[in-house]
Design a protein around this motif. Structure first.
Motif, short mmCIF file in Angstrom:
data_model
loop_
_atom_site.label_atom_id
_atom_site.label_comp_id
_atom_site.label_asym_id
_atom_site.label_seq_id
_atom_site.Cartn_x
_atom_site.Cartn_y
_atom_site.Cartn_z
N ARG A 124 -34.06 -38.69 -18.09
CA ARG A 124 -32.66 -38.57 -18.48
C ARG A 124 -31.80 -38.20 -17.27
O ARG A 124 -30.69 -38.69 -17.11
CB ARG A 124 -32.50 -37.50 -19.57
CG ARG A 124 -31.06 -37.35 -20.08
CD ARG A 124 -30.88 -36.14 -20.96
NE ARG A 124 -30.93 -34.89 -20.24
CZ ARG A 124 -29.95 -34.38 -19.49
NH1 ARG A 124 -28.82 -35.04 -19.32
NH2 ARG A 124 -30.10 -33.23 -18.87
N ARG A 125 -32.35 -37.36 -16.41
CA ARG A 125 -31.59 -36.89 -15.24
C ARG A 125 -31.61 -37.87 -14.08
O ARG A 125 -30.81 -37.73 -13.15
CB ARG A 125 -32.19 -35.57 -14.74
CG ARG A 125 -32.02 -34.43 -15.69
CD ARG A 125 -32.64 -33.19 -15.10
NE ARG A 125 -32.62 -32.08 -16.04
CZ ARG A 125 -32.95 -30.84 -15.71
NH1 ARG A 125 -33.32 -30.56 -14.47
NH2 ARG A 125 -32.92 -29.89 -16.61
N GLU A 147 -25.41 -32.75 -12.94
CA GLU A 147 -26.32 -32.36 -14.01
C GLU A 147 -26.20 -30.87 -14.31
O GLU A 147 -26.12 -30.45 -15.45
CB GLU A 147 -27.75 -32.73 -13.64
CG GLU A 147 -28.71 -32.75 -14.81
CD GLU A 147 -29.12 -31.39 -15.31
OE1 GLU A 147 -29.29 -31.22 -16.53
OE2 GLU A 147 -29.27 -30.46 -14.49
N GLU A 168 -37.06 -35.64 -20.01
CA GLU A 168 -35.90 -34.94 -19.44
C GLU A 168 -35.67 -35.38 -17.99
O GLU A 168 -34.53 -35.58 -17.57
CB GLU A 168 -36.09 -33.43 -19.52
CG GLU A 168 -34.98 -32.62 -18.89
CD GLU A 168 -33.59 -32.83 -19.50
OE1 GLU A 168 -32.60 -32.42 -18.85
OE2 GLU A 168 -33.47 -33.40 -20.61
#
Length: 108
Positions: A92-93, A101, A89
């Motif tokens: 991904r960010r 986000e 995660e």
């Protein structure tokens, strides 16, 4: 420098505590007591982390964050997740503005 594979070793140890005799380890006892007890510990460690940060004692802060990370790893394991899910995660960010986000989560 300490290697990041400590997370892998900790995760392996935590996984091995599932179903273990609660009298055999602290983590086995937490797993046996269930989600509410684990959440209580995460909450306690979060509060202790905040207090340590306010005190300005860097060593105390590091130790409290270590406790918080440990207990969140216990929570992840209890939920059938691992540190790898969190790292994925974060990856991904990476490169996404925090504002963008956060806004993307509101749209879902």
């Amino acid at each position: 420098m300490v290697s990041a594979d400590i997370l892998e070793r900790l995760s392996t140890t935590l996984a091995s505590r599932h179903g273990a005799d609660p009298s055999s380890s602290y983590v086995a006892k937490l797993f046996h007591k269930g989600t509410d007890e684990i959440l209580k510990k995460v909450g306690e460690e979060a509060v202790e982390t905040i207090m340590a940060a306010k005190d300005g004692d860097k060593l105390h802060l590091v130790r409290e964050i270590a406790d918080l990370w440990f207990h969140t790893l216990v929570l992840l394991e209890h939920a059938g997740l691992s540190h790898e899910d969190v790292l994925a995660e974060l990856a991904r960010r990476e490169g996404i503005s925090g504002i963008d986000e956060k806004n993307s989560r509101k749209e879902q």
